[in-house]
Scaffold this motif. Sequence first.
Motif, PDB file in Angstrom:
ATOM      1  N   GLU A 122     -14.967 -25.770   9.794  1.00 42.09           N
ATOM      2  CA  GLU A 122     -13.806 -24.986  10.219  1.00 42.09           C
ATOM      3  C   GLU A 122     -14.245 -23.953  11.245  1.00 42.09           C
ATOM      4  O   GLU A 122     -15.243 -23.257  11.040  1.00 42.09           O
ATOM      5  CB  GLU A 122     -13.171 -24.289   9.017  1.00 42.09           C
ATOM      6  CG  GLU A 122     -12.607 -25.264   8.003  1.00 42.09           C
ATOM      7  CD  GLU A 122     -12.008 -24.573   6.792  1.00 42.09           C
ATOM      8  OE1 GLU A 122     -11.784 -23.347   6.844  1.00 42.09           O
ATOM      9  OE2 GLU A 122     -11.773 -25.267   5.791  1.00 42.09           O
TER      10      GLU A 122
ATOM     11  N   CYS B 142     -11.999 -13.959  13.940  1.00 41.81           N
ATOM     12  CA  CYS B 142     -11.727 -12.868  12.999  1.00 41.81           C
ATOM     13  C   CYS B 142     -11.992 -11.540  13.695  1.00 41.81           C
ATOM     14  O   CYS B 142     -12.900 -11.437  14.525  1.00 41.81           O
ATOM     15  CB  CYS B 142     -12.620 -13.013  11.769  1.00 41.81           C
ATOM     16  SG  CYS B 142     -12.303 -11.795  10.475  1.00 41.81           S
TER      17      CYS B 142
ATOM     18  N   ALA C 117     -13.089 -20.529  13.284  1.00 50.40           N
ATOM     19  CA  ALA C 117     -12.124 -19.444  13.087  1.00 50.40           C
ATOM     20  C   ALA C 117     -12.504 -18.215  13.905  1.00 50.40           C
ATOM     21  O   ALA C 117     -13.676 -17.958  14.164  1.00 50.40           O
ATOM     22  CB  ALA C 117     -12.058 -19.066  11.607  1.00 50.40           C
TER      23      ALA C 117
ATOM     24  N   LEU D 101     -12.598 -16.410   4.833  1.00 53.49           N
ATOM     25  CA  LEU D 101     -13.025 -17.500   5.714  1.00 53.49           C
ATOM     26  C   LEU D 101     -14.298 -18.187   5.219  1.00 53.49           C
ATOM     27  O   LEU D 101     -14.462 -19.388   5.385  1.00 53.49           O
ATOM     28  CB  LEU D 101     -13.225 -16.988   7.144  1.00 53.49           C
ATOM     29  CG  LEU D 101     -11.946 -16.597   7.880  1.00 53.49           C
ATOM     30  CD1 LEU D 101     -12.274 -15.850   9.167  1.00 53.49           C
ATOM     31  CD2 LEU D 101     -11.101 -17.840   8.171  1.00 53.49           C
TER      32      LEU D 101
END
Length: 178
Positions: A44, A48, A46, A58
């Motif tokens: 994944e 932030c 991501a 996460l």
Amino acid sequence: MKPLAGTAVIGIGNEFRRDDGAGWATISLLCAREALRPLPAGTELARCDGDPGRLISLWEGKALTLVVDACFPPSAQPGRTHRWWASPGELPHPAAAGRQSTHGLGLAEALCLADRLGRGPGRLIVYAVEGADRSLGTGLTPEVAAALPSLALRIEEDVRRHGERTRRTGFEPGSPQV
């Protein structure tokens, strides 16, 4: 307790603070490259802002977490990248890690909190990209922007090298350092 599985690659930063956007820009680059070279299943990507609660959500349950963030040491060499890793439960000293962060609470504080809550990442690899400009505005300095393609490649290699191990069994005690 559920076994750890998968990989999280997290870019921390603020795209409106120039070089502090290096983590987000790296994730954007990885997303674009993934269309040509897919990352292992269970990976994944991501972005932030560095909020400890969001970081914990996460990486929670992931066997491998890679974090990319900008740092601003006193004698910065913009674009130079540092890499360090930690095993589960191993934490950096909060004061040392937080001094060079533009976030109120840094990654080290988030790791300490997660460890106390039993919600820390499995294996952790951190990439810190030295920046020159953290003033208001968008766009990376040329030196930082030039460093990101090779950083993205290095992250892809880390994810691929450890992807099979993290998806199936997690990291076993005594496994070699990354």
